[in-house]
Design an enzyme around this catalytic site. Structure first.
Site, PDB file in Angstrom:
ATOM      1  N   ASN A   1     -57.350   9.133  22.124  1.00 36.20           N
ATOM      2  CA  ASN A   1     -56.279   9.612  23.010  1.00 36.20           C
ATOM      3  C   ASN A   1     -54.986   9.987  22.273  1.00 36.20           C
ATOM      4  OD1 ASN A   1     -55.511   7.049  22.431  1.00 36.20           O
ATOM      5  ND2 ASN A   1     -55.466   6.302  24.541  1.00 36.20           N
TER       6      ASN A   1
ATOM      7  N   HIS B   1     -50.472   6.488  19.995  1.00 40.58           N
ATOM      8  CA  HIS B   1     -50.171   5.116  20.409  1.00 40.58           C
ATOM      9  C   HIS B   1     -48.694   5.032  20.763  1.00 40.58           C
ATOM     10  CE1 HIS B   1     -49.901   0.711  20.307  1.00 40.58           C
ATOM     11  NE2 HIS B   1     -48.761   0.887  19.644  1.00 40.58           N
TER      12      HIS B   1
ATOM     13  N   TYR C   1     -54.763  -4.187  16.168  1.00 39.54           N
ATOM     14  CA  TYR C   1     -55.212  -4.244  17.563  1.00 39.54           C
ATOM     15  C   TYR C   1     -55.798  -5.613  17.932  1.00 39.54           C
ATOM     16  CZ  TYR C   1     -54.453   0.740  18.465  1.00 39.54           C
ATOM     17  OH  TYR C   1     -53.888   1.976  18.681  1.00 39.54           O
TER      18      TYR C   1
ATOM     19  N   GLU D   1     -45.028  -4.168  15.758  1.00 37.02           N
ATOM     20  CA  GLU D   1     -45.805  -3.026  15.261  1.00 37.02           C
ATOM     21  C   GLU D   1     -45.039  -2.259  14.180  1.00 37.02           C
ATOM     22  OE1 GLU D   1     -48.208  -2.573  19.496  1.00 37.02           O
ATOM     23  OE2 GLU D   1     -46.777  -1.014  18.933  1.00 37.02           O
TER      24      GLU D   1
HETATM   25  N1  UDP Z   1     -59.164   2.119  24.627  1.00 43.10           N
HETATM   26  C1  UDP Z   1     -60.504   2.441  24.722  1.00 43.10           C
HETATM   27  N2  UDP Z   1     -61.164   2.215  25.904  1.00 43.10           N
HETATM   28  C2  UDP Z   1     -60.538   1.698  26.993  1.00 43.10           C
HETATM   29  C3  UDP Z   1     -59.186   1.354  26.890  1.00 43.10           C
HETATM   30  C4  UDP Z   1     -58.525   1.586  25.701  1.00 43.10           C
HETATM   31  O1  UDP Z   1     -61.080   2.914  23.743  1.00 43.10           O
HETATM   32  O2  UDP Z   1     -61.193   1.517  28.038  1.00 43.10           O
HETATM   33  C5  UDP Z   1     -58.443   2.353  23.369  1.00 43.10           C
HETATM   34  C6  UDP Z   1     -57.503   3.557  23.451  1.00 43.10           C
HETATM   35  O3  UDP Z   1     -57.461   4.205  22.189  1.00 43.10           O
HETATM   36  C7  UDP Z   1     -56.168   2.891  23.763  1.00 43.10           C
HETATM   37  C8  UDP Z   1     -56.268   1.606  22.926  1.00 43.10           C
HETATM   38  O4  UDP Z   1     -57.638   1.222  23.055  1.00 43.10           O
HETATM   39  O5  UDP Z   1     -55.073   3.699  23.430  1.00 43.10           O
HETATM   40  C9  UDP Z   1     -55.391   0.475  23.356  1.00 43.10           C
HETATM   41  O6  UDP Z   1     -55.604   0.221  24.728  1.00 43.10           O
HETATM   42  P1  UDP Z   1     -54.388  -0.034  25.717  1.00 43.10           P
HETATM   43  O7  UDP Z   1     -54.943  -0.559  26.992  1.00 43.10           O
HETATM   44  O8  UDP Z   1     -53.342  -0.844  25.020  1.00 43.10           O
HETATM   45  O9  UDP Z   1     -53.844   1.456  26.006  1.00 43.10           O
HETATM   46  P2  UDP Z   1     -52.490   2.167  25.546  1.00 43.10           P
HETATM   47  O10 UDP Z   1     -51.417   1.127  25.494  1.00 43.10           O
HETATM   48  O11 UDP Z   1     -52.767   2.788  24.202  1.00 43.10           O
HETATM   49  O12 UDP Z   1     -52.228   3.213  26.594  1.00 43.10           O
HETATM   50 MG    MG Z   2     -51.347  -0.654  24.503  1.00 43.86          MG
END
Ligand code: UDP
Ligand code: MG
Length: 145
Positions: A120, A123, A57, A134
């Protein structure tokens, strides 16, 4: 016969996150993916160290949630997988739903299995380029079929 140069827009990368593996949702989530037409090209049950989660990440290093994200993603086992389907990246993002499950559409994986914006459940890669990066993070060529 498959073309030698595979069209990478047909693959994406996913993880079933520690919240979902811990709640016993692994089978149900994989079933959703398979029923939506995604074929498994590579898959493993594993657990990330903090260092590995931080590297995966790294793109979010400057975000306020980075520390929590790294702690969470290294807190328990995950399932990592490379999935194949036409238009894989976009179709998979649709299947999993919005990052925040409260905003995810009905019938999406995050709507049905995720508890919060941080925890959530799954991924999904956000671009073809990141899907390749990835997938390469977890899998060698010998682990893909
Ligand atoms: N995340 C979090 N708080 C936030 C936004 C994201 O903890 O406000 C975490 C969540 O697990 C998310 C991951 O960081 O899936 C990566 O963020 P991204 O914005 O890439 O979201 P995704 O692509 O997973 O929808
Ligand atoms: Mg993402």
């Amino acid at each position: 016969m498959r073309p030698i140069l595979k069209n990478m827009s047909n693959t994406t990368f996913t993880m079933i996150k520690p919240d979902a593996t811990g709640k016993g949702y692994t089978g149900a989530i994989l079933d959703r993916m398979i029923k939506a037409g995604f074929a498994i090209k590579a898959m493993k049950w594993t657990r990330l160290t903090k260092e590995q989660a931080g590297a995966f990440y790294a793109i979010h290093k400057e975000r306020p949630f980075y520390g929590e994200l790294v702690d969470f993603m290294s807190s328990g086992p995950i399932v990592a997988a490379i999935l194949e389907k036409e238009n894989a990246v976009a179709d998979f993002r649709k299947l999993i739903g919005a990052t925040n499950p409260a905003q995810a559409d009905q019938g999406t994986i995050r709507k049905d299995f995720a508890a919060s914006v941080g925890e959530n459940a799954v991924h999904g890669s956000d671009s073809d380029e990141n899907a390749i990066i990835e997938g390469n993070f977890f899998f060698s060529q010998l682990e893909r079929f």
